[in-house]
Design a protein around this motif. Structure first.
Motif, PDB file in Angstrom:
ATOM      1  N   TYR A  40       9.554  -0.672  -1.475  1.00  0.00           N
ATOM      2  CA  TYR A  40       8.228  -0.282  -1.943  1.00  0.00           C
ATOM      3  C   TYR A  40       7.193  -0.564  -0.874  1.00  0.00           C
ATOM      4  O   TYR A  40       7.418  -1.333   0.050  1.00  0.00           O
ATOM      5  CB  TYR A  40       7.856  -1.023  -3.234  1.00  0.00           C
ATOM      6  CG  TYR A  40       7.468  -2.476  -3.022  1.00  0.00           C
ATOM      7  CD1 TYR A  40       6.128  -2.851  -2.913  1.00  0.00           C
ATOM      8  CD2 TYR A  40       8.415  -3.483  -2.923  1.00  0.00           C
ATOM      9  CE1 TYR A  40       5.763  -4.172  -2.712  1.00  0.00           C
ATOM     10  CE2 TYR A  40       8.061  -4.797  -2.728  1.00  0.00           C
ATOM     11  CZ  TYR A  40       6.734  -5.145  -2.627  1.00  0.00           C
ATOM     12  OH  TYR A  40       6.365  -6.451  -2.418  1.00  0.00           O
ATOM     13  N   SER A  41       6.061   0.076  -1.013  1.00  0.00           N
ATOM     14  CA  SER A  41       4.904  -0.236  -0.184  1.00  0.00           C
ATOM     15  C   SER A  41       3.701  -0.265  -1.120  1.00  0.00           C
ATOM     16  O   SER A  41       3.738   0.295  -2.215  1.00  0.00           O
ATOM     17  CB  SER A  41       4.715   0.807   0.920  1.00  0.00           C
ATOM     18  OG  SER A  41       4.520   2.094   0.369  1.00  0.00           O
ATOM     19  N   ILE A  42       2.667  -0.958  -0.694  1.00  0.00           N
ATOM     20  CA  ILE A  42       1.460  -1.027  -1.507  1.00  0.00           C
ATOM     21  C   ILE A  42       0.273  -0.557  -0.689  1.00  0.00           C
ATOM     22  O   ILE A  42       0.272  -0.649   0.535  1.00  0.00           O
ATOM     23  CB  ILE A  42       1.193  -2.444  -2.078  1.00  0.00           C
ATOM     24  CG1 ILE A  42       1.091  -3.481  -0.975  1.00  0.00           C
ATOM     25  CG2 ILE A  42       2.242  -2.835  -3.084  1.00  0.00           C
ATOM     26  CD1 ILE A  42       0.704  -4.871  -1.466  1.00  0.00           C
ATOM     27  N   SER A  43      -0.712  -0.046  -1.392  1.00  0.00           N
ATOM     28  CA  SER A  43      -1.957   0.360  -0.747  1.00  0.00           C
ATOM     29  C   SER A  43      -3.104   0.014  -1.678  1.00  0.00           C
ATOM     30  O   SER A  43      -2.913  -0.186  -2.880  1.00  0.00           O
ATOM     31  CB  SER A  43      -1.941   1.855  -0.420  1.00  0.00           C
ATOM     32  OG  SER A  43      -1.800   2.618  -1.604  1.00  0.00           O
ATOM     33  N   PHE A  44      -4.272  -0.076  -1.091  1.00  0.00           N
ATOM     34  CA  PHE A  44      -5.483  -0.424  -1.831  1.00  0.00           C
ATOM     35  C   PHE A  44      -6.525   0.657  -1.577  1.00  0.00           C
ATOM     36  O   PHE A  44      -7.438   0.480  -0.766  1.00  0.00           O
ATOM     37  CB  PHE A  44      -5.994  -1.807  -1.395  1.00  0.00           C
ATOM     38  CG  PHE A  44      -4.985  -2.894  -1.624  1.00  0.00           C
ATOM     39  CD1 PHE A  44      -4.891  -3.511  -2.858  1.00  0.00           C
ATOM     40  CD2 PHE A  44      -4.115  -3.285  -0.614  1.00  0.00           C
ATOM     41  CE1 PHE A  44      -3.947  -4.516  -3.087  1.00  0.00           C
ATOM     42  CE2 PHE A  44      -3.175  -4.284  -0.831  1.00  0.00           C
ATOM     43  CZ  PHE A  44      -3.092  -4.897  -2.073  1.00  0.00           C
ATOM     44  N   THR A  92      -6.734  -6.830  -5.405  1.00  0.00           N
ATOM     45  CA  THR A  92      -6.253  -7.083  -6.764  1.00  0.00           C
ATOM     46  C   THR A  92      -5.928  -5.812  -7.540  1.00  0.00           C
ATOM     47  O   THR A  92      -5.361  -5.896  -8.624  1.00  0.00           O
ATOM     48  CB  THR A  92      -7.288  -7.897  -7.577  1.00  0.00           C
ATOM     49  OG1 THR A  92      -8.514  -7.176  -7.619  1.00  0.00           O
ATOM     50  CG2 THR A  92      -7.510  -9.274  -6.966  1.00  0.00           C
ATOM     51  N   GLN A  93      -6.272  -4.662  -6.999  1.00  0.00           N
ATOM     52  CA  GLN A  93      -5.939  -3.392  -7.642  1.00  0.00           C
ATOM     53  C   GLN A  93      -5.435  -2.442  -6.571  1.00  0.00           C
ATOM     54  O   GLN A  93      -6.028  -2.350  -5.497  1.00  0.00           O
ATOM     55  CB  GLN A  93      -7.161  -2.769  -8.308  1.00  0.00           C
ATOM     56  CG  GLN A  93      -7.660  -3.543  -9.497  1.00  0.00           C
ATOM     57  CD  GLN A  93      -8.717  -2.734 -10.243  1.00  0.00           C
ATOM     58  OE1 GLN A  93      -8.408  -1.713 -10.788  1.00  0.00           O
ATOM     59  NE2 GLN A  93      -9.938  -3.183 -10.258  1.00  0.00           N
ATOM     60  N   GLY A  94      -4.352  -1.773  -6.893  1.00  0.00           N
ATOM     61  CA  GLY A  94      -3.829  -0.860  -5.890  1.00  0.00           C
ATOM     62  C   GLY A  94      -2.760   0.052  -6.429  1.00  0.00           C
ATOM     63  O   GLY A  94      -2.649   0.271  -7.642  1.00  0.00           O
ATOM     64  N   LEU A  95      -1.954   0.533  -5.501  1.00  0.00           N
ATOM     65  CA  LEU A  95      -0.935   1.519  -5.807  1.00  0.00           C
ATOM     66  C   LEU A  95       0.378   1.082  -5.168  1.00  0.00           C
ATOM     67  O   LEU A  95       0.414   0.743  -3.991  1.00  0.00           O
ATOM     68  CB  LEU A  95      -1.371   2.874  -5.237  1.00  0.00           C
ATOM     69  CG  LEU A  95      -0.522   4.075  -5.551  1.00  0.00           C
ATOM     70  CD1 LEU A  95      -0.558   4.390  -7.047  1.00  0.00           C
ATOM     71  CD2 LEU A  95      -1.034   5.274  -4.766  1.00  0.00           C
TER      72      LEU A  95
END
Length: 143
Positions: A89-93, A99-102
């Protein structure tokens, strides 16, 4: 005379800059804010807004986020003690902050939004990339 001093100062400055050892990145990436094991606590169904506990839903579930680096991390979902999904997985903001992202999952090209608050993570329902489920459920997990 002043020009000679300026030339010497410039030469020394350039020499110091070029003489410094440049290391390869050696970057240390901060751990993912999602890192760790999260246990399902509640589900809020989108259409009805009814909230049930995991026990009332009839199953137990743990999601784990780990191994995060510049390219992503490892995700694992276990339901009733049996592995259900694994993926990188990867995360982005997209809106900034932390504290909130995708979360984007590579194995099945899905994504879900997340929100962190009070040592809980709220995950939206997973959907294909670029698709928003208007009445999707929200899953609340605790550490």
């Amino acid at each position: 005379m002043a020009i000679k001093k300026i030339n010497i100062i410039i030469a020394l400055t350039v020499g110091l800059i070029l003489g410094c050892e440049h290391k390869d990145c050696g970057c240390v990436f901060p751990p993912s804010p999602l890192a760790g094991d999260w246990v399902l606590a509640r589900i809020t169904y989108g259409l009805t807004q009814k909230t049930v506990t995991a026990a009332e839903a009839g199953y137990s579930e743990t999601v784990s986020f780990g191994g995060f680096s510049d390219t992503g991390g490892n995700f694992r979902q276990v339901r009733n003690g049996l592995p259900l999904k694994t993926s990188t997985y990867s995360i982005s903001f997209p809106n900034g902050g932390s504290t909130q992202g995708l979360i984007s999952f590579q194995a099945d090209t899905t994504e879900q939004t997340f929100r962190l608050a009070d040592n809980k993570i709220y995950l939206s329902e997973r959907s294909p990339r670029g698709v928003t489920i208007a009445d999707g459920s929200t899953y609340e997990y605790q550490r």
